[in-house]
Design a protein around this motif. Structure first.
Motif, short mmCIF file in Angstrom:
data_model
loop_
_atom_site.label_atom_id
_atom_site.label_comp_id
_atom_site.label_asym_id
_atom_site.label_seq_id
_atom_site.Cartn_x
_atom_site.Cartn_y
_atom_site.Cartn_z
N VAL A 119 1.03 -1.27 0.04
CA VAL A 119 0.24 -0.03 0.23
C VAL A 119 0.57 1.12 -0.19
O VAL A 119 1.89 1.13 0.72
CB VAL A 119 -0.73 0.18 1.42
N MET A 141 -3.97 1.25 -3.69
CA MET A 141 -3.64 -0.21 -3.26
C MET A 141 -4.68 -0.85 -4.71
O MET A 141 -5.24 -0.24 -5.20
CB MET A 141 -4.52 -0.54 -1.87
N THR A 148 -8.09 -4.89 -2.25
CA THR A 148 -7.83 -4.40 -0.97
C THR A 148 -9.19 -3.62 -1.07
O THR A 148 -9.69 -3.70 0.04
CB THR A 148 -6.58 -4.07 -0.70
N ASP A 152 -3.38 -7.29 3.00
CA ASP A 152 -2.57 -7.56 1.98
C ASP A 152 -1.79 -8.79 1.81
O ASP A 152 -1.46 -9.32 1.32
CB ASP A 152 -1.82 -6.12 3.13
#
Length: 354
Positions: free
Chosen positions: A288, A303, A307, A352
Motif C-alpha cells: 500500500v 492499493m 484490497t 495485504d
C-alpha cells in the motif's frame, strides 16, 4: 420480519469530512438561541457582535459576512475582488477550478480562472510571477486580478508561512488581490502550529473563506475580510445571489459556538490526529503506497482493487479510483473514532497478506 444484514451492517465513513454530524456545543447553542424573536437579516444582537469576536480571533480589525456554503463564500469573494474582465490565478487542483461547477465565473459575470501549477497542489511563486506579468495592459487579454490559494489543499498539504508570504509579496508587487479558500482552515492552522493571523493578513491575505461546515458546524461559512472596504459590495452581491439568510441568527449562533473555547481548533486537532494515526498504520503495510505529503485530515494512498473491495465489504466507505486506478482518498473528521481507524488498519493488513 427479520432485519436484512445490510440494514444492520455498521459502516465507517471516510469519504469526506462533510459526512460528520454536528458538534454538540453547536447544537446546544442553536437550541439556546432558537427561542423568542430576533431581528432578521443579520441585525440580531449576536450577529452584530461577530465582527468584534472574529477581530479578536484574528488580532486585527475584520469585517465578516456569513453564507451557508463554501462555494458561495469563495465565489462572492472573487466576484468582489476582480472586474469582469479579470482573471483569478489558482492551482489546477483547486476547489474553485474543479469542484464548483463554474460558480466563480457565474457569480463574477465571467471572470476567467487561470491555473498556475506547483508541487503538492500548491502554486509555485516563480510561475505565479511569470503569469502575473504576461500581457499586462493588452486589451485583448483578461488581466490578472486575484490570486486564490487553498489552505489546506485538496490533497491535504499545506502552504508554509514562508510560501504564503512569498505569494503575498507577489500580490503586493503586482497589485493583485489575495484570497484564501479556507474550507479546511482550522486543519491547516493546527498542522502549522501557527496563529490565524500569521496564516492570513500577516502574509498579505485580503479575504478568507473561513470554513466551519467540514469541521463540526451544521452549515455555515464565514467570509473574513481583512480588506474591510470589500464588505459593502459583498453584502449586496450576497443578497442578489440569494445567500442572505433571513434568520441569520442560526448561522451566527453556529459561528459563535465554533470560535468559543477553541472548538474550531480542537475539532481540527482531533481530525488531524486521526489522519496521522491512519498514515502511520498504512505506512507499515507493504503493498500500500501513501501518496502526497499530507499534513492534515486527508490521506491519499494506492492499493489493489481486491484490497479496495475487501475494505468496502467490511463497511469502510471511501472514494476510490476517482483520481486514478487504485487511488483511494480517506478523510477523517472531528468525530472519527480511534478504534475505527484501528479496525481499518487491521482489515487492510489482513487483506495485504491474503
Amino acid at each position: 420480519m427479520t432485519n436484512s444484514p445490510l440494514a444492520t451492517k455498521k459502516t465507517i465513513g471516510l469519504t469526506s469530512d462533510n459526512i460528520a454530524g454536528v458538534s454538540p456545543q453547536i447544537l446546544q447553542h442553536l437550541i439556546e438561541f432558537s427561542a423568542g424573536d430576533a431581528t432578521p437579516y443579520g441585525n440580531d444582537e449576536l450577529s452584530l457582535k461577530l465582527d468584534r469576536k472574529m477581530s479578536t480571533l484574528f488580532e486585527t480589525e475584520v469585517a465578516v459576512v456569513l453564507v451557508p456554503t463554501g462555494t458561495a463564500a469563495n465565489s462572492l469573494c472573487l466576484a468582489a475582488m476582480s472586474p469582469a474582465w479579470g482573471a483569478v490565478l489558482c492551482h489546477p487542483n483547486s476547489h474553485i477550478n474543479n469542484d464548483e461547477c463554474g460558480a466563480p465565473e457565474f457569480f463574477s459575470n465571467g471572470v476567467k480562472l487561470l491555473t498556475i501549477d506547483g508541487d503538492d497542489c500548491k502554486i509555485d511563486p516563480e510561475k505565479l510571477i511569470q503569469r502575473a506579468t504576461l500581457k499586462i495592459g493588452d486589451v485583448h487579454t483578461v488581466q490578472p486580478a486575484v490570486v486564490s490559494v487553498t489552505q489546506a489543499t485538496e490533497t491535504g498539504s499545506v502552504y508554509t508561512l514562508d510560501e504564503l508570504r512569498a505569494i503575498g509579496d507577489v500580490c503586493k508587487s503586482h497589485n493583485l488581490k489575495y484570497h484564501m479558500d479556507g474550507a479546511r482552515f482550522a486543519n491547516a492552522v493546527d498542522a502549522l502550529g501557527c496563529t490565524p493571523a500569521e496564516m492570513t493578513w500577516k502574509a498579505g491575505v485580503d479575504a478568507l473563506s473561513f470554513g466551519a461546515t467540514k469541521n463540526g458546524a451544521f452549515g455555515v461559512e464565514v467570509i473574513v475580510l481583512f480588506d474591510t472596504s470589500l464588505k459593502n459590495e459583498i453584502e449586496y452581491r450576497r443578497k442578489r445571489a440569494g445567500h442572505l439568510m433571513s434568520k441569520m441568527r442560526f448561522l451566527s449562533t453556529q459561528i459563535d459556538a465554533y470560535i468559543s473555547d477553541d472548538l474550531w481548533l480542537n475539532n481540527a486537532q482531533h481530525a488531524n490526529a486521526m489522519a496521522t494515526k491512519l498514515r502511520n498504520g498504512i505506512s507499515a503495510i507493504e503493498g500500500v503506497e501513501l501518496l502526497h505529503p499530507s499534513k492534515t485530515n486527508i490521506v491519499f494512498c494506492k492499493m489493489s482493487p481486491i484490497t479496495i473491495a475487501t475494505l468496502h465489504e467490511h463497511g469502510f466507505e471511501f472514494l476510490a479510483n476517482r483520481w486514478g486506478d487504485g487511488v483511494a482518498r480517506l478523510v477523517t473528521n472531528f468525530a472519527t473514532k480511534a478504534e475505527d481507524i484501528d479496525a481499518f488498519i487491521d482489515v487492510l493488513a489482513a487483506s495485504d497478506k491474503s
